[in-house]
Every structure is written in structure tokens, then in C-alpha cells.
Design a protein around this motif. Structure first.
Motif, PDB file in Angstrom:
ATOM      1  N   UNK A  79       0.814  -1.224   0.000  1.00 53.66           N
ATOM      2  CA  UNK A  79       0.000   0.000   0.000  1.00 53.66           C
ATOM      3  C   UNK A  79       0.848   1.275   0.000  1.00 53.66           C
ATOM      4  N   UNK A  80       2.136   1.102   0.205  1.00 51.57           N
ATOM      5  CA  UNK A  80       3.003   2.239   0.490  1.00 51.57           C
ATOM      6  C   UNK A  80       3.210   3.148  -0.727  1.00 51.57           C
ATOM      7  N   UNK A  81       3.340   4.451  -0.472  1.00 50.32           N
ATOM      8  CA  UNK A  81       3.778   5.403  -1.496  1.00 50.32           C
ATOM      9  C   UNK A  81       5.166   5.897  -1.112  1.00 50.32           C
ATOM     10  N   UNK A  82       6.083   5.857  -2.076  1.00 49.52           N
ATOM     11  CA  UNK A  82       7.434   6.367  -1.826  1.00 49.52           C
ATOM     12  C   UNK A  82       7.524   7.745  -2.476  1.00 49.52           C
ATOM     13  N   UNK A  83       7.749   8.768  -1.667  1.00 49.11           N
ATOM     14  CA  UNK A  83       7.890  10.131  -2.176  1.00 49.11           C
ATOM     15  C   UNK A  83       9.353  10.543  -2.109  1.00 49.11           C
ATOM     16  N   UNK A  84       9.910  10.901  -3.276  1.00 51.97           N
ATOM     17  CA  UNK A  84      11.277  11.419  -3.285  1.00 51.97           C
ATOM     18  C   UNK A  84      11.183  12.945  -3.224  1.00 51.97           C
ATOM     19  N   UNK A  85      11.864  13.522  -2.247  1.00 51.38           N
ATOM     20  CA  UNK A  85      11.771  14.962  -2.006  1.00 51.38           C
ATOM     21  C   UNK A  85      13.115  15.629  -2.307  1.00 51.38           C
ATOM     22  N   UNK A  86      13.059  16.674  -3.127  1.00 55.25           N
ATOM     23  CA  UNK A  86      14.256  17.491  -3.352  1.00 55.25           C
ATOM     24  C   UNK A  86      13.877  18.948  -3.182  1.00 55.25           C
ATOM     25  N   UNK A  87      14.663  19.630  -2.399  1.00 54.92           N
ATOM     26  CA  UNK A  87      14.419  21.040  -2.098  1.00 54.92           C
ATOM     27  C   UNK A  87      12.959  21.296  -1.709  1.00 54.92           C
ATOM     28  N   UNK A  88      12.475  20.498  -0.792  1.00 51.74           N
ATOM     29  CA  UNK A  88      11.138  20.592  -0.185  1.00 51.74           C
ATOM     30  C   UNK A  88       9.986  20.135  -1.080  1.00 51.74           C
ATOM     31  N   UNK A  89      10.278  19.878  -2.393  1.00 49.22           N
ATOM     32  CA  UNK A  89       9.205  19.464  -3.294  1.00 49.22           C
ATOM     33  C   UNK A  89       9.220  17.947  -3.487  1.00 49.22           C
ATOM     34  N   UNK A  90       8.011  17.340  -3.574  1.00 54.79           N
ATOM     35  CA  UNK A  90       7.931  15.929  -3.959  1.00 54.79           C
ATOM     36  C   UNK A  90       8.189  15.878  -5.464  1.00 54.79           C
ATOM     37  N   UNK A  91       9.358  15.342  -5.871  1.00 54.62           N
ATOM     38  CA  UNK A  91       9.675  15.317  -7.311  1.00 54.62           C
ATOM     39  C   UNK A  91       9.296  13.982  -7.929  1.00 54.62           C
ATOM     40  N   UNK A  92       9.049  12.987  -7.102  1.00 59.01           N
ATOM     41  CA  UNK A  92       8.661  11.687  -7.643  1.00 59.01           C
ATOM     42  C   UNK A  92       7.811  10.982  -6.612  1.00 59.01           C
ATOM     43  N   UNK A  93       6.694  10.443  -7.058  1.00 59.35           N
ATOM     44  CA  UNK A  93       5.781   9.721  -6.162  1.00 59.35           C
ATOM     45  C   UNK A  93       5.610   8.328  -6.750  1.00 59.35           C
ATOM     46  N   UNK A  94       6.163   7.335  -6.069  1.00 61.65           N
ATOM     47  CA  UNK A  94       6.098   5.978  -6.610  1.00 61.65           C
ATOM     48  C   UNK A  94       5.076   5.140  -5.870  1.00 61.65           C
ATOM     49  N   UNK A  95       4.029   4.733  -6.596  1.00 59.51           N
ATOM     50  CA  UNK A  95       3.102   3.721  -6.074  1.00 59.51           C
ATOM     51  C   UNK A  95       3.783   2.413  -6.369  1.00 59.51           C
ATOM     52  N   UNK A  96       3.990   1.608  -5.353  1.00 62.28           N
ATOM     53  CA  UNK A  96       4.798   0.429  -5.599  1.00 62.28           C
ATOM     54  C   UNK A  96       3.941  -0.820  -5.621  1.00 62.28           C
ATOM     55  N   UNK A  97       4.414  -1.842  -6.316  1.00 57.15           N
ATOM     56  CA  UNK A  97       3.734  -3.130  -6.240  1.00 57.15           C
ATOM     57  C   UNK A  97       4.800  -4.209  -6.187  1.00 57.15           C
ATOM     58  N   UNK A  98       4.470  -5.338  -5.542  1.00 61.65           N
ATOM     59  CA  UNK A  98       5.488  -6.367  -5.369  1.00 61.65           C
ATOM     60  C   UNK A  98       5.899  -6.962  -6.702  1.00 61.65           C
ATOM     61  N   UNK A  99       7.169  -7.371  -6.827  1.00 62.84           N
ATOM     62  CA  UNK A  99       7.620  -8.013  -8.066  1.00 62.84           C
ATOM     63  C   UNK A  99       6.863  -9.311  -8.284  1.00 62.84           C
ATOM     64  N   UNK A 100       6.565  -9.658  -9.552  1.00 64.07           N
ATOM     65  CA  UNK A 100       5.845 -10.904  -9.832  1.00 64.07           C
ATOM     66  C   UNK A 100       6.748 -12.114  -9.636  1.00 64.07           C
ATOM     67  N   UNK A 101       8.057 -11.899  -9.802  1.00 70.07           N
ATOM     68  CA  UNK A 101       9.027 -12.976  -9.576  1.00 70.07           C
ATOM     69  C   UNK A 101      10.115 -12.445  -8.644  1.00 70.07           C
ATOM     70  N   UNK A 102      10.409 -13.213  -7.607  1.00 69.56           N
ATOM     71  CA  UNK A 102      11.422 -12.800  -6.626  1.00 69.56           C
ATOM     72  C   UNK A 102      12.605 -13.753  -6.738  1.00 69.56           C
TER      73      UNK A 102
END
Ligand code: CTP
Ligand code: ZN
Length: 156
Positions: A79-102
Motif C-alpha cells: 500500500x506504500x507510497x514512496x515520495x522522493x523529495x528534493x528542495x522541499x518538493x515531492x519530485x517523484x511519487x512511486x506507487x509500488x507493487x510487489x515483483x511478480x518474480x522474486x
């Protein structure tokens, strides 16, 4: 919003948001962040979330998560969202999903599985279900559940 009542915005780094409630410390252990690295670190647990009821948030200042760290998180907390922040701004918001093959990450619980006997063989699991997590060995079809995955990843 909610987290900001407790912890202010960060300048550069990663905000791991929408973590299932009570799971933040587990995720930090999984990716090996202890606090001793020197990153300014904030862990907010059990705060109100519009989307999830309650949630946890992790803020790591000065570190952008690596791909393999994101994959580990995706396995146990999709369910997690990974937000990459640079200079106070969210520059990338990654909705993640598990790999189909591990591959290569987990050990098959079946002692007679080829992956535990042939030194050339590497482990491989197929994602059968995301929530609750269920993986199946590509070689012998032995199942691995979320609890077993977490134990292995934490080396328990
Ligand atoms: N955040 C932060 N420091 C910043 C920017 C954002 O700590 N400089 C945090 C926010 O407090 C929030 C998360 O990063 O917890 C995501 O920020 P943002 O995308 O602005 O919030 P939302 O739009 O609410 O995100 P979502 O739609 O993913 O819920
Ligand atoms: Zn197997």
C-alpha cells in the motif's frame, strides 16, 4: 497533513507514506536503517489517514531509497507510497507493487528442493497473492507466506 502535525516537511530525502499502521519500525529493520547511519529520521505511527483509517509514515532526510530497498518494502507493504523529495518538493511519487518474480532473495523452506541442493541453482518464487502475501517456489511449488518472508528477511 496528519504527519505534519507531528513532524515538519523535509528538505531532501524520502517520505515513505501510507504504511499499514504499526509497520513502520518493521520496514526500517527490513531495509536496514537503524538510526546509527546519521540520517535525520522520523517515524510516525498510528496517525489518522483519510485513505486508510490509521497509517504510519517514515521520513528519511538525506537518503533516496534504492531500487532493491523499494522492492523489499513492496513485498511486505504494497500500500506504500514512496515520495522522493528534493528542495522541499515531492519530485517523484512511486506507487509500488510487489515483483511478480522474486529471485535470489528468499530460501525455499523445502530441504529437498533443488535450490537447496544444487549449488548452481538460485532461488526463485512466483507471486501468488499480494495481500496477504503468498509466494510459490518456481521449482517445487512450496508456499511461503508473509510471516515466513519477514522472518527470513530479518534473519530470524
Ligand atoms: N512531505 C515531506 N516533506 C516535503 C514534502 C512532502 O515530509 N518537503 C511529506 C508530506 O507530509 C506527505 C508526503 O510527503 O506525508 C507526501 O507529500 P504530498 O505528495 O505533498 O502529500 P499528498 O498529496 O497528501 O500525498 P498522497 O496523495 O500520496 O496522499
Ligand atoms: Zn523449492
Amino acid at each position: 497533513m496528519e504527519g505534519e502535525l507531528i513532524v515538519r516537511k523535509i528538505k531532501d530525502g524520502t517520505v515513505i507514506d501510507h504504511i499499514p499502521q504499526g509497520k513502520a519500525l518493521l520496514l526500517l529493520r527490513l531495509i536496514g536503517i537503524t538510526g546509527a547511519e546519521g540520517y535525520r529520521l522520523a517515524v510516525v505511527s498510528n496517525v489518522e489517514s483519510r485513505k486508510m483509517g490509521k497509517k504510519d509514515i517514515i521520513k528519511v532526510e538525506g537518503k533516496e531509497l534504492m531500487g532493491y530497498e523499494v522492492e523489499l518494502i513492496a513485498l511486505v507493504a504494497p500500500t506504500v507510497t514512496i515520495n522522493i523529495v528534493r528542495n522541499y518538493e515531492v519530485i517523484e511519487k512511486r506507487k509500488i507493487s510487489p515483483p511478480r518474480i522474486v529471485r535470489r532473495l528468499l530460501k525455499c523452506p523445502n530441504n529437498s528442493c533443488i535450490t537447496n541442493n544444487d549449488p548452481e541453482a538460485t532461488s526463485e518464487f512466483q507471486l501468488i497473492n499480494q495481500t496477504p502475501l503468498l509466494l510459490s517456489c518456481s521449482f517445487c511449488e512450496t508456499m511461503l507466506n508473509g510471516e515466513q518472508v519477514v522472518k527470513q528477511l530479518l534473519g530470524e
